[in-house]
Design an enzyme around this catalytic site. Structure first.
Site: not given
Ligand code: SF4
Length: 218
Positions: A121, A140
């Protein structure tokens, strides 16, 4: 309607609704974005921006984070939570950047994943938003929730959801797509009370309570 057509129509509608969607972590360099992204784990972007307003005045380059004892950095980032682990990640990252990458932020997924505390991420956020390199899709909590509700993925882990999205979202939209999901997730498709009756992509959504009669889960 085929899933890929549906996702294209959703992206088009959300681009019109959120023409200014962008990364909400304040930064003025790839390095600052990397630090802000490390701080954003389990913390709101608003809180990170409050902390980095002072932090980025005090620490300007990787070496600056290595000059202070961990206790001092822990105090500076305390309100973002998990401050001991984040301090280790930031100082480890600063050391690796200094020793292995000449103080510069690497621009490949493999190199970024070598930095302590940088998972996919973080790497995707930095590559996409600092360098416009489309290496993957940021997943997310909002991207994950909306991907489930909109029927893009049934997977549970961020890594597997990302792989589903990579197969569905046109590559040119890999960077903007999570921002659109995040904006829509904050404003309309909220975790607890999604506003399906006000949702401009309701007609494309299999989980809408107008169709199912049930409040969608996450
Ligand atoms: S219709 Fe409801 S569940 Fe579907 S995207 Fe919109 S707000 Fe979310």
């Amino acid at each position: 309607m085929e899933l890929k057509d549906r996702i294209r129509k959703i992206i088009r509608a959300l681009k019109r609704a959120y023409p200014n969607a962008k990364c909400s972590l304040n930064h003025s360099s790839p390095f600052e974005l990397l630090i802000a992204t490390i701080l954003s784990a389990q913390c709101t972007d608003e809180r990170v921006n409050i902390v980095t307003a002072d932090l980025f005045r005090k620490y300007r380059q990787p070496e600056d984070y290595l000059k202070v004892p961990p206790r001092e950095l822990e105090k500076d980032i305390r309100t973002t939570g998990f401050f001991r682990n984040k301090t280790k990640s930031i100082q480890g990252t600063a050391r690796a950047l200094t020793e292995d990458f000449g103080g510069k932020i690497p621009q490949t997924m493999d190199d970024l994943l070598e930095l302590p505390g940088a998972a996919r991420k973080t790497a995707n956020v930095v590559l996409g938003n600092a360098f416009d390199i489309k290496a993957g899709v940021v997943v997310d909590t909002h991207v994950s929730r909306l991907s489930h509700r909109l029927g893009f993925s049934t997977e549970k882990t961020a890594e597997k959801i990302e792989q589903d999205l990579i197969g569905l979202v046109p590559r040119k939209d890999w960077v903007i797509f999570p921002h659109l999901m995040i904006y829509h997730g904050r404003k309309v498709c909220k975790a607890r009370n999604p506003l399906c009756s006000e949702c401009l992509i309701e007609k494309f959504c299999p989980s809408s309570f107008l169709k199912t009669g049930e409040v969608p889960g996450s």
